[in-house]
Design a protein around this motif. Structure first.
Motif, short mmCIF file in Angstrom:
data_model
loop_
_atom_site.label_atom_id
_atom_site.label_comp_id
_atom_site.label_asym_id
_atom_site.label_seq_id
_atom_site.Cartn_x
_atom_site.Cartn_y
_atom_site.Cartn_z
N THR A 180 2.20 56.95 15.38
CA THR A 180 1.39 57.97 13.36
C THR A 180 2.98 57.93 12.72
O THR A 180 3.03 57.77 11.58
CB THR A 180 1.41 58.77 14.09
N GLN A 181 3.90 58.36 13.50
CA GLN A 181 5.75 58.32 13.04
C GLN A 181 5.99 57.26 12.38
O GLN A 181 6.20 56.81 11.14
CB GLN A 181 6.84 58.80 14.09
N PHE A 182 5.71 55.73 13.12
CA PHE A 182 6.34 54.64 12.21
C PHE A 182 5.16 54.47 11.36
O PHE A 182 6.15 53.86 10.51
CB PHE A 182 6.13 53.22 13.31
N GLU A 183 3.70 54.77 10.41
CA GLU A 183 3.55 54.47 9.92
C GLU A 183 4.16 55.08 8.45
O GLU A 183 3.62 54.63 7.54
CB GLU A 183 1.58 54.97 10.12
N ASN A 184 4.11 56.15 8.76
CA ASN A 184 4.80 57.29 7.51
C ASN A 184 6.39 56.63 7.51
O ASN A 184 6.85 57.66 6.74
CB ASN A 184 4.86 58.42 7.80
N ALA A 185 6.65 55.61 8.48
CA ALA A 185 8.98 55.29 8.24
C ALA A 185 8.48 54.78 7.24
O ALA A 185 7.93 53.39 6.19
CB ALA A 185 8.80 55.64 9.84
N PRO A 186 9.99 54.06 6.13
CA PRO A 186 10.23 53.08 5.36
C PRO A 186 9.76 51.95 5.81
O PRO A 186 10.23 51.53 7.31
CB PRO A 186 11.52 53.20 5.57
N ALA A 187 9.76 50.63 5.35
CA ALA A 187 9.40 49.33 5.91
C ALA A 187 10.09 48.40 6.48
O ALA A 187 11.84 48.95 5.52
CB ALA A 187 8.81 48.62 5.25
N GLN A 188 10.41 48.34 7.50
CA GLN A 188 12.18 47.75 7.84
C GLN A 188 12.29 45.76 7.88
O GLN A 188 11.11 45.39 8.00
CB GLN A 188 11.96 47.90 9.61
N PRO A 189 12.84 45.94 7.06
CA PRO A 189 13.35 44.37 6.75
C PRO A 189 13.43 43.32 7.89
O PRO A 189 13.67 43.43 8.57
CB PRO A 189 14.26 44.02 5.47
N VAL A 190 12.43 42.33 7.44
CA VAL A 190 12.52 41.06 8.49
C VAL A 190 13.54 40.44 8.28
O VAL A 190 13.54 39.70 7.03
CB VAL A 190 10.92 40.86 9.09
N SER A 191 14.48 39.73 8.94
CA SER A 191 15.32 38.53 8.61
C SER A 191 15.45 38.12 9.96
O SER A 191 14.99 37.90 10.54
CB SER A 191 16.71 39.24 8.26
N ALA A 192 16.83 36.51 9.48
CA ALA A 192 16.30 35.53 10.89
C ALA A 192 17.15 35.87 12.31
O ALA A 192 16.63 35.22 13.03
CB ALA A 192 17.22 34.19 10.47
N ALA A 193 17.52 37.47 12.29
CA ALA A 193 18.11 37.59 13.77
C ALA A 193 16.57 37.81 14.11
O ALA A 193 16.01 38.88 14.16
CB ALA A 193 19.09 39.05 13.26
N PRO A 194 17.06 37.66 15.61
CA PRO A 194 15.61 38.16 16.87
C PRO A 194 15.47 39.27 16.60
O PRO A 194 16.61 39.98 16.50
CB PRO A 194 16.55 37.20 17.28
N VAL A 195 14.51 39.90 16.78
CA VAL A 195 14.50 41.49 17.31
C VAL A 195 12.69 41.18 18.08
O VAL A 195 12.27 40.48 18.79
CB VAL A 195 13.55 41.83 15.80
N ALA A 196 13.83 41.75 19.50
CA ALA A 196 12.77 42.11 20.63
C ALA A 196 11.85 43.00 20.12
O ALA A 196 11.24 43.66 19.87
CB ALA A 196 13.86 43.26 21.62
N LEU A 197 10.68 41.92 20.90
CA LEU A 197 9.08 43.55 20.73
C LEU A 197 9.10 45.13 20.45
O LEU A 197 8.62 45.58 19.95
CB LEU A 197 7.95 42.17 21.54
#
Length: 238
Positions: free
Chosen positions: A40-57
């Motif tokens: 619920t908290q994530f749904e109301n948070a600003p969107a995180q930009p996705v880049s080429a840097a790998p991100v752990a699930l």
């Protein structure tokens, strides 16, 4: 006395194990409740930009994300047996080439099945050139029950399920560890009425009460058996 001790120990063991399993299910329920609060908290948070840097699930799952790049339409996969409002259809899953490097899989949305020709894909559009999309980071593009792996074989256009790691090996694309579940209506003919993520906390509470019910039943049976044995012994001594 020896023969009475063994059943008592067995009943005690059953009570201890079932009570412990009940507490374990309760702890799992509390963990899932905490996750639901985070979602619920994530749904109301600003969107995180996705880049080429790998991100752990684990660091991005259920977060709102945004990405800029281009869709690779010739590597699309259609996930079969994905109903919507009781109508059969597909999920359209397509790799997305990120501006600045890297790739991520995108579950673009739902398409109805052609009931006359099951192999025919309904028309939809893919935006050309560079676009910006938003969505929710998920562990996969959705999973359906599958007998064997025939419906998920590599290089098939229509599949039952799609493993991101296997697809990365198949295509040679350096994919992110997550899939973007695209949101928003961009007029491309796809439905994005996604079901809310569920953790199944009610199931854990159900199992908790079942285990504790079994513990109470075992204890009650032990007390009843002990009382009955005591009455018999008393009757013989009278």
């Amino acid at each position: 006395m020896k023969f009475r001790l063994i059943p008592a120990l067995l009943i005690l063991l059953v009570v201890v194990v079932t009570v412990r399993l009940g507490f374990w299910q309760r702890d799992r329920a509390h963990q899932k409740e905490a996750l639901e609060a985070h979602i619920t908290q994530f749904e109301n948070a600003p969107a995180q930009p996705v880049s080429a840097a790998p991100v752990a699930l684990k660091d991005i799952e259920f977060h709102r994300v945004s990405a800029r790049g281009t869709f690779i339409a010739d590597k699309v996969v259609y996930l079969d047996n994905r109903p919507y409002n009781d109508q059969p259809g597909f999920y359209v899953v397509m790799p997305f080439k990120l501006t600045g490097g890297g790739y991520v899989l995108v579950n673009r949305g739902w398409l109805p099945r052609n009931m006359v020709n099951r192999e025919t894909i309904a028309p939809y559009t893919t935006p050309p050139g560079e676009v910006e999309i938003e969505g929710i980071a998920r562990a996969d593009a959705s999973r359906a029950f599958e007998l064997g792996q025939n419906g998920s074989a590599a290089h098939q256009l229509i599949r039952q399920n799609l493993d991101a790691g296997a697809y990365a090996t198949e295509t040679g694309l350096p994919l992110q560890s997550f899939v973007i579940q695209q949101t928003g209506n961009i007029g491309d003919g796809l439905v994005r009425d996604w079901p809310a993520p569920t953790t199944g906390v009610e199931t854990n509470y159900g199992y908790m009460f079942q285990w504790w019910g079994m513990a109470a039943a075992a204890l009650g049976f032990g007390l009843y058996a002990a009382r009955r044995a005591g009455r018999k012994e008393h009757a013989r001594g009278a």
